[in-house]
Design a protein around this motif. Structure first.
Motif, mmCIF file in Angstrom:
data_model
loop_
_atom_site.group_PDB
_atom_site.id
_atom_site.type_symbol
_atom_site.label_atom_id
_atom_site.label_comp_id
_atom_site.label_asym_id
_atom_site.label_seq_id
_atom_site.Cartn_x
_atom_site.Cartn_y
_atom_site.Cartn_z
ATOM 1 N N THR A 240 2.556 -4.456 4.939
ATOM 2 C CA THR A 240 1.490 -3.461 4.852
ATOM 3 C C THR A 240 1.916 -2.174 5.555
ATOM 4 O O THR A 240 1.868 -1.086 4.995
ATOM 5 N N LEU A 241 2.344 -2.342 6.819
ATOM 6 C CA LEU A 241 2.702 -1.162 7.598
ATOM 7 C C LEU A 241 3.998 -0.561 7.102
ATOM 8 O O LEU A 241 4.167 0.654 7.054
ATOM 9 N N PHE A 242 4.923 -1.419 6.711
ATOM 10 C CA PHE A 242 6.227 -0.945 6.265
ATOM 11 C C PHE A 242 6.073 -0.036 5.048
ATOM 12 O O PHE A 242 6.549 1.109 5.024
ATOM 13 N N ILE B 90 0.848 -1.189 0.000
ATOM 14 C CA ILE B 90 0.000 0.000 0.000
ATOM 15 C C ILE B 90 0.881 1.237 0.000
ATOM 16 O O ILE B 90 0.475 2.312 0.407
ATOM 17 N N TYR C 247 4.638 8.070 4.272
ATOM 18 C CA TYR C 247 4.720 9.277 5.089
ATOM 19 C C TYR C 247 6.142 9.820 5.121
ATOM 20 O O TYR C 247 6.349 11.027 5.200
ATOM 21 N N ILE C 248 7.098 8.903 5.083
ATOM 22 C CA ILE C 248 8.486 9.355 5.103
ATOM 23 C C ILE C 248 8.800 10.109 3.808
ATOM 24 O O ILE C 248 9.394 11.196 3.831
ATOM 25 N N LEU D 257 3.448 1.416 4.059
ATOM 26 C CA LEU D 257 2.645 2.581 4.394
ATOM 27 C C LEU D 257 3.475 3.669 5.061
ATOM 28 O O LEU D 257 3.372 4.845 4.733
ATOM 29 N N MET D 258 4.320 3.256 6.014
ATOM 30 C CA MET D 258 5.156 4.238 6.709
ATOM 31 C C MET D 258 6.088 4.931 5.718
ATOM 32 O O MET D 258 6.395 6.111 5.851
ATOM 33 N N PHE D 259 6.525 4.175 4.712
ATOM 34 C CA PHE D 259 7.403 4.771 3.704
ATOM 35 C C PHE D 259 6.687 5.858 2.907
ATOM 36 O O PHE D 259 7.323 6.764 2.382
ATOM 37 N N GLY E 255 7.050 13.449 3.980
ATOM 38 C CA GLY E 255 7.748 14.348 4.888
ATOM 39 C C GLY E 255 9.001 14.919 4.251
ATOM 40 O O GLY E 255 9.342 16.088 4.445
#
Lengths: 371, 325
Positions: free
Chosen positions: A162-164, A102, A170-171, A166-168, A174
């Motif tokens: 999934t989370l990995f 995602i 936002y990174i 996704l966090m990328f 940012g």
């Protein structure tokens, strides 16, 4: 005694409805069920419109008019569909492998950042066509690498992708915020925005729309062929069905995951390149604008079939463009698009059940007892 | 010392929405449902909580107050539950893929929040959705006479809004529920091995529905915290902005334990407000990346040192088909 009693209790309590797996279903019937689900979703949308005090028919009609009515609106709709279709291809490759990427959003941005770097700071060092090709290459590479990192961790340590991914997202977002407030800001001390690209770094237009539409259509056939007719594509679907089966068959599952995610990310990177170079001519924190998430919908609604994705992404583009239109005409917020997209997705997810299973209702009491 | 106390207090306040989201998702995953729609349910809770308070204010033409705040809690819980109910119906009854359904819920909930936020805003005189001053006051930090005046300790323990204490209460209750009650143990059995639980006479479907829906309601309260406390009762589009997703990651950090969720949300709350308290001489946009970066590091760290005791409930993410045992 006890046993007998319990058995008769079971017989008496035949459920009102039970389900049986269908042995097969004609594709026509399957599509009929899906069409019904779509109609139900649109009716739900109509209900909300009605509750807001508008006429659903005129709102839907206005949506269609707003996305098709004029040449400009058609161009705008196609411009929305291009990144959507591209990212759907990216997502589909990963989903086929049951790798829940995602992070298309972040991979798009990674590609866009890389392409923008070349466009902003090296546009004078090479002639136009070469510059575009170079931007294309770095974007694809950057997107691929951004997708590669979670894949490596998934393959090596089985880290939740999934989370990995996704966090990328936002990174990456940012980082763009940082670039446009800091080192890449057009006027130091001025409004946080990045300069427009030089003309050499902009994609040419064909029939009024940037050339991305040709690229993305070509990509549809490439991905379709890759998934359907190559050894790689076969490996992807085996890993997706069962990674244990793939292991027994002697496949290098880790390698397949990493390779596929590189390709998936690379496609997203290409989308990022097309967005900055073809559509916006600059890099902003709206470059991806949620397209990576909507692409999940497109990919799933198309059953991961690239050819169907063309139609579905066109449909969602119409929805989105149409929602912008009804915002001005009816003051219905443009976020209606994602509300409606979510609703459609719910109905489509639900209707699959009726394609796989058949419901059998309780017949007469006697009949039930005999069985 | 003052800096540390202030940082701690700010971290608690910033971490509370994460706490609610994490607790809701822990309960959900304990039933074997991986609901990736936390973000969506928080959006639904955020707008409905705000709408609930506004509804009360408009109904009685008052600037709100305690009943409006109670209504906000109830509404956000109900609408978080509604999101989870859609999810449960699709995954438990209609057996849809859990990952995609959760993502669909996120898309839907985000649209739901922004859509109705705009609708309510468009209909109010000011042009944006905002609750009255009296309602806002209820969500402000409390002051208990004498207790709040104890040096340091008063600020550390007795200076938060009521939702912080509610969150802690939910965490403690859930810890007791999951470890000490029969129903809680049954729920864990459903999450670990639904077939065995089914054979033991536990109604798997019922447990899955209840755990997921109540979990969704708790997530909804977390969303309401964002709209009522963080955005001080004014609707801001996209206000949840990824906190639901961090909550999903925090579940892993907390290793599915409600008490460790307290620690996790405190740490992540601290990371998100760090730039105001600890100057490192780096641009503020880089600070904003920290929570997400930390999530990645947590994912990797917990993934590498996998232990059986602190593992994900075994059936999480897989639908249970009785016929296909």
């Amino acid at each position: 005694m006890n046993l007998i009693r319990s058995r008769s209790a079971v017989e008496k309590k035949e459920p009102f409805v039970r389900m049986v797996k269908r042995s097969g279903i004609t594709w026509r019937k399957a599509y009929l069920i899906r069409a019904l689900a779509l109609i139900c979703a649109l009716l739900t949308g109509a209900l909300i419109i009605l509750l807001l005090g508008h006429n659903p028919v005129s709102v839907y009609a206005d949506m269609i008019k707003g996305s098709f009515g004029s040449r400009i609106s058609r161009i705008e709709t196609i411009k929305i569909a291009i990144p959507l279709l591209g990212s759907s291809l990216c997502v589909a490759l990963a989903f086929k492998m049951k790798f829940w990427n995602i992070g298309a959003e972040g991979q798009i941005l990674a590609g866009a950042i890389a392409a923008s770097y070349i466009a902003l700071f090296h546009h004078q060092s090479m002639p136009g066509p070469l510059l575009l090709i170079f931007m294309f290459l770095v974007a694809v590479l950057a997107g691929g690498l951004w997708g590669l990192i979670p894949a490596v961790f998934k393959a090596r340590f089985n880290i939740n992708e999934t989370l990995f991914t996704l966090m990328f997202n936002y990174i990456a977002l940012g980082f763009i915020n940082y670039l446009q407030n800091g080192p890449w800001k057009e006027i130091p001390g001025g409004f946080p925005k990045i300069a427009m690209f030089a003309f050499d770094a902009r994609l040419p237009k064909v029939f009024g729309v940037h050339i991305g539409w040709i690229i993305v259509l070509a990509l549809v056939f490439l991905v379709y062929g890759y998934m359907k007719y190559t050894k790689h594509g076969y490996e992807i679907s085996v890993v997706g069905e069962s990674s244990n089966t793939a292991l027994y068959a002697g496949m290098n599952v880790r390698k397949i995951i990493i390779r596929t995610m590189f390709i998936s990310g690379a496609i997203a990177g290409l989308v990022g390149f097309m967005q900055v170079s073809g559509s916006d001519y600059t890099l902003t924190n709206y470059t991806a604008n949620g397209v990576g998430f909507t692409a999940i919908t497109v990919a799933w609604l198309s059953k991961l079939n690239p050819l169907i994705m063309v139609a579905v992404s066109a449909f969602l583009a119409i929805l989105q463009k149409g929602s912008n239109r009804i915002q001005t005409d009816f003051k219905i917020p443009a976020s209606a698009a994602s509300l409606l997209t979510g609703t459609i997705l719910f109905f489509m997810l639900g209707c699959e059940f009726f394609i796989t299973y058949k419901l059998i209702f309780r017949k007469g009491q006697k009949n039930g007892r005999n069985r | 010392m003052d800096v540390i106390v202030n940082l701690f207090c700010a971290a608690v306040l910033a971490g509370t929405p994460l706490l609610f989201g994490t607790l809701g998702e822990i309960l959900t995953e304990k039933s074997g449902n991986l609901n990736l729609g936390v973000e969506g349910m928080m959006f639904m809770g955020a707008i409905s909580g705000l709408a609930g308070a506004l509804f009360y204010e408009n109904l009685f033409s008052v600037p709100g107050g305690i009943p409006a705040a109670v209504l906000a809690v109830v509404f956000s819980f109900l609408f978080g539950m509604l999101g989870a109910l859609i999810y449960s119906f699709l995954t438990v009854t209609l057996r849809a893929n859990q990952n995609v359904t959760g993502l669909a819920l996120t898309i839907f909930g985000t649209g739901f929040g922004n859509f109705f936020g705009d609708v309510i805003g468009g209909r109010s005189a000011s042009g944006y959705a905002a609750v009255g001053a009296a309602t806002k006051a209820v969500f402000q930090n409390i002051r208990i006479p004498y207790l709040s005046d104890i040096p340091y300790l008063g600020k550390l323990l007795f200076s938060y809004n009521f939702l912080v204490y509610l969150g802690i209460a939910v965490a403690v209750t859930m810890a007791v529920f999951l470890n000490k009650t029969r129903t809680g143990l049954n729920l864990r059995a459903v999450g670990e091995d639904p077939a065995a639980a089914d054979a033991a006479g536990i109604n798997v479907t019922k447990y899955k529905y209840f755990a997921t829906c109540i979990g969704g309601g708790i997530c909804g309260i977390g969303g309401m915290y964002i709209s009522m406390v963080i955005c001080s009762g004014v609707w801001v589009n996209n206000c949840v902005s990824g906190m639901g997703w961090i909550a999903v990651a925090l579940v892993i950090f907390a290793t599915w334990s409600p008490s460790r969720a307290l620690l996790g949300s405190l740490v992540f709350g601290g990371l998100s407000i760090m730039r105001m308290y600890i100057p490192l001489g780096i641009p503020s946009q880089i600070y904003d990346i920290f929570p997400y970066l930390a999530t990645v590091i947590v994912l990797i760290a917990t993934g590498i040192r996998q232990s059986r005791e602190h593992a994900i409930p075994k059936s999480t993410g897989v639908n249970y088909f009785r016929e296909e045992r």
